[in-house]
Design a protein around this motif. Structure first.
Motif, PDB file in Angstrom:
ATOM      1  N   THR A  47       0.931  -1.135  -0.030  1.00  0.00           N
ATOM      2  CA  THR A  47       0.089   0.044  -0.137  1.00  0.00           C
ATOM      3  C   THR A  47       0.861   1.185  -0.076  1.00  0.00           C
ATOM      4  O   THR A  47       1.954   1.237   0.189  1.00  0.00           O
ATOM      5  N   GLU A  48       0.292   2.411  -0.297  1.00  0.00           N
ATOM      6  CA  GLU A  48       1.022   3.713  -0.419  1.00  0.00           C
ATOM      7  C   GLU A  48       1.542   3.924   1.071  1.00  0.00           C
ATOM      8  O   GLU A  48       2.827   4.188   1.222  1.00  0.00           O
ATOM      9  N   ALA A  49       0.710   3.624   2.047  1.00  0.00           N
ATOM     10  CA  ALA A  49       1.221   3.830   3.565  1.00  0.00           C
ATOM     11  C   ALA A  49       2.402   2.963   3.879  1.00  0.00           C
ATOM     12  O   ALA A  49       3.424   3.512   4.583  1.00  0.00           O
ATOM     13  N   GLU A  50       2.370   1.655   3.457  1.00  0.00           N
ATOM     14  CA  GLU A  50       3.536   0.725   3.580  1.00  0.00           C
ATOM     15  C   GLU A  50       5.071   1.385   2.875  1.00  0.00           C
ATOM     16  O   GLU A  50       6.132   1.352   3.674  1.00  0.00           O
ATOM     17  N   ILE A  51       4.408   1.767   1.677  1.00  0.00           N
ATOM     18  CA  ILE A  51       5.634   2.067   0.950  1.00  0.00           C
ATOM     19  C   ILE A  51       6.294   3.559   1.487  1.00  0.00           C
ATOM     20  O   ILE A  51       7.837   3.919   1.754  1.00  0.00           O
ATOM     21  N   MET A  52       5.340   4.460   1.825  1.00  0.00           N
ATOM     22  CA  MET A  52       5.820   5.810   2.475  1.00  0.00           C
ATOM     23  C   MET A  52       6.635   5.396   3.843  1.00  0.00           C
ATOM     24  O   MET A  52       7.755   6.023   4.092  1.00  0.00           O
ATOM     25  N   ALA A  53       6.278   4.427   4.531  1.00  0.00           N
ATOM     26  CA  ALA A  53       6.763   4.179   5.805  1.00  0.00           C
ATOM     27  C   ALA A  53       8.273   3.511   5.718  1.00  0.00           C
ATOM     28  O   ALA A  53       9.310   3.855   6.368  1.00  0.00           O
ATOM     29  N   ARG A  54       8.468   2.640   4.727  1.00  0.00           N
ATOM     30  CA  ARG A  54       9.538   1.942   4.487  1.00  0.00           C
ATOM     31  C   ARG A  54      10.677   2.713   3.811  1.00  0.00           C
ATOM     32  O   ARG A  54      11.882   2.807   3.943  1.00  0.00           O
ATOM     33  N   PHE A  55      10.184   3.675   3.001  1.00  0.00           N
ATOM     34  CA  PHE A  55      11.290   4.714   2.161  1.00  0.00           C
ATOM     35  C   PHE A  55      11.265   5.717   2.939  1.00  0.00           C
ATOM     36  O   PHE A  55      12.228   6.646   2.504  1.00  0.00           O
ATOM     37  N   ASP A  56      10.483   6.198   3.723  1.00  0.00           N
ATOM     38  CA  ASP A  56      10.698   7.430   4.427  1.00  0.00           C
ATOM     39  C   ASP A  56      10.381   8.498   3.639  1.00  0.00           C
ATOM     40  O   ASP A  56      11.194   9.460   3.278  1.00  0.00           O
ATOM     41  N   VAL A  57       9.273   8.566   2.623  1.00  0.00           N
ATOM     42  CA  VAL A  57       9.186   9.548   1.631  1.00  0.00           C
ATOM     43  C   VAL A  57       7.561   9.951   1.982  1.00  0.00           C
ATOM     44  O   VAL A  57       6.871   9.471   2.627  1.00  0.00           O
ATOM     45  N   SER A  58       7.238  10.852   1.219  1.00  0.00           N
ATOM     46  CA  SER A  58       5.973  11.571   1.072  1.00  0.00           C
ATOM     47  C   SER A  58       5.055  10.787   0.339  1.00  0.00           C
ATOM     48  O   SER A  58       5.475  10.085  -0.669  1.00  0.00           O
ATOM     49  N   ARG A  59       3.668  11.052   0.429  1.00  0.00           N
ATOM     50  CA  ARG A  59       2.730  10.345  -0.375  1.00  0.00           C
ATOM     51  C   ARG A  59       2.695  10.864  -2.047  1.00  0.00           C
ATOM     52  O   ARG A  59       2.581   9.985  -2.812  1.00  0.00           O
ATOM     53  N   THR A  60       3.204  12.038  -1.954  1.00  0.00           N
ATOM     54  CA  THR A  60       3.486  12.702  -3.359  1.00  0.00           C
ATOM     55  C   THR A  60       4.484  11.801  -4.123  1.00  0.00           C
ATOM     56  O   THR A  60       4.315  11.597  -5.245  1.00  0.00           O
ATOM     57  N   VAL A  61       5.555  11.614  -3.462  1.00  0.00           N
ATOM     58  CA  VAL A  61       6.810  10.533  -3.894  1.00  0.00           C
ATOM     59  C   VAL A  61       6.485   9.002  -4.299  1.00  0.00           C
ATOM     60  O   VAL A  61       6.523   8.782  -5.653  1.00  0.00           O
ATOM     61  N   VAL A  62       5.409   8.658  -3.431  1.00  0.00           N
ATOM     62  CA  VAL A  62       5.098   7.239  -3.583  1.00  0.00           C
ATOM     63  C   VAL A  62       4.321   7.233  -5.107  1.00  0.00           C
ATOM     64  O   VAL A  62       4.359   6.414  -5.771  1.00  0.00           O
ATOM     65  N   ARG A  63       3.205   8.336  -5.079  1.00  0.00           N
ATOM     66  CA  ARG A  63       2.417   8.323  -6.097  1.00  0.00           C
ATOM     67  C   ARG A  63       3.129   8.761  -7.398  1.00  0.00           C
ATOM     68  O   ARG A  63       2.734   7.864  -8.506  1.00  0.00           O
ATOM     69  N   GLU A  64       4.252   9.380  -7.529  1.00  0.00           N
ATOM     70  CA  GLU A  64       4.682   9.791  -8.755  1.00  0.00           C
ATOM     71  C   GLU A  64       5.493   8.366  -9.050  1.00  0.00           C
ATOM     72  O   GLU A  64       5.497   8.271 -10.259  1.00  0.00           O
ATOM     73  N   SER A  65       6.068   7.591  -8.036  1.00  0.00           N
ATOM     74  CA  SER A  65       6.709   6.534  -8.490  1.00  0.00           C
ATOM     75  C   SER A  65       5.696   5.355  -9.129  1.00  0.00           C
ATOM     76  O   SER A  65       6.141   4.677  -9.979  1.00  0.00           O
ATOM     77  N   ILE A  66       4.619   5.285  -8.451  1.00  0.00           N
ATOM     78  CA  ILE A  66       3.642   4.267  -9.069  1.00  0.00           C
ATOM     79  C   ILE A  66       3.268   5.042 -10.420  1.00  0.00           C
ATOM     80  O   ILE A  66       2.947   3.962 -11.430  1.00  0.00           O
ATOM     81  N   SER A  67       3.168   6.084 -10.554  1.00  0.00           N
ATOM     82  CA  SER A  67       2.845   6.594 -12.098  1.00  0.00           C
ATOM     83  C   SER A  67       3.853   6.166 -13.178  1.00  0.00           C
ATOM     84  O   SER A  67       3.522   5.844 -14.175  1.00  0.00           O
ATOM     85  N   LYS A  68       5.158   6.298 -12.521  1.00  0.00           N
ATOM     86  CA  LYS A  68       6.291   5.935 -13.564  1.00  0.00           C
ATOM     87  C   LYS A  68       6.206   4.228 -13.756  1.00  0.00           C
ATOM     88  O   LYS A  68       6.548   4.080 -14.972  1.00  0.00           O
TER      89      LYS A  68
END
Length: 257
Positions: A47-68
């Motif tokens: 999930t977005e929350a899991e990726i945010m926590a593990r990589f210590d990044v913002s939701r914006t970064v996670v969503r941009e990563s998923i978009s790529k």
């Protein structure tokens, strides 16, 4: 399975934080796991929350990563459900799949491609490497040595070393290509070279690691020509070892890194 996949993908050593590289870091990690078969078509990403926590990044970064990842044709998002790995249906794109490693000749063909690409990557890495790049390469070298003594095939640290050289170029396309190819580019995932080597498994793997050390030392010294020569020698030696008639074994699933 989802929790196990999450742990496999996201656990690991502390990462060097690169302000402009956070998206690339996540994309590389997830894409590598998809290419290596850790995530199969139909599997749900963390999930977005899991990726945010593990990589210590913002939701914006996670969503941009998923978009790529979506733009690369690796995943699709089903609103309200999650993001899932999909089959790459665009057969017109360049690809090297497991089926392209069916024979020793196939493995040699990929090695010839790698010689042309990774030789130049080593030269660029020597010119552009950072202290962090050198530390990452040294970590891969130590992991390779540890794997040798642990009776492992040392495939993950072998691939990791080549990946770190690609990253040290400062040109993301080298790393993207290595991520795409994954650990199956290491001949030992398709051909049992260590066990069939005349000098025996231990000596064979020590020689491979020594060749890696030569590449590392040239990059550390910022000697671009020596780095190119060391990489070309390393990959050419791999090709010649195969040409000398190593027995082909049925392909195994690519090792994970």
């Amino acid at each position: 399975m989802e929790s196990n996949v999450t742990a496999t993908l996201l656990d690991g050593a502390p990462r060097v934080r690169r302000p402009r590289g956070l998206v690339t870091e996540i994309v590389e990690s997830l894409a590598a796991s998809i290419r290596a078969g850790q995530l199969q078509p139909g599997d749900k990403l963390p999930t977005e929350a899991e990726i945010m926590a593990r990589f210590d990044v913002s939701r914006t970064v996670v969503r941009e990563s998923i978009s790529k990842l979506q733009a690369s044709g690796l995943v699709e998002t089903r609103h309200g459900i999650g993001t899932f790995v999909i089959e790459n249906r665009d057969a017109g794109n360049f690809k090297i799949a497991a089926a392209d490693f069916a024979t020793v000749a196939d493995v040699i063909s990929v090695l010839e491609l790698r010689i042309s690409l990774e030789t130049e990557a080593a030269g660029l890495a020597a010119q552009r490497r950072t202290t962090e790049n050198l530390e990452a390469m040294a970590t891969a070298l130590r992991a390779f040595q540890d794997s040798i003594h642990a009776d492992s095939d040392a495939v993950p640290p072998d691939f990791q070393f080549h990946m770190e050289v690609a990253r040290a170029t400062g040109n993301r396309h080298f790393a993207d290509l290595m991520t795409y190819l994954g650990t199956m580019i290491i001949p030992r995932t398709r051909v049992n070279t260590p066990q069939s080597a005349p000098e025996g498994r231990l000596s064979y793997l020590q020689r491979v690691n020594s060749e890696h050390e030569n590449i590392y030392n040239a990059i550390r010294s910022q000697d671009a020509e020596a780095a190119r020569a060391a990489m070309r020698t390393h990959l050419s030696n791999s090709r010649e070892r195969l040409r000398r008639g190593q027995a082909f074994e049925p392909a195994n699933p690519p090792a994970t890194s």
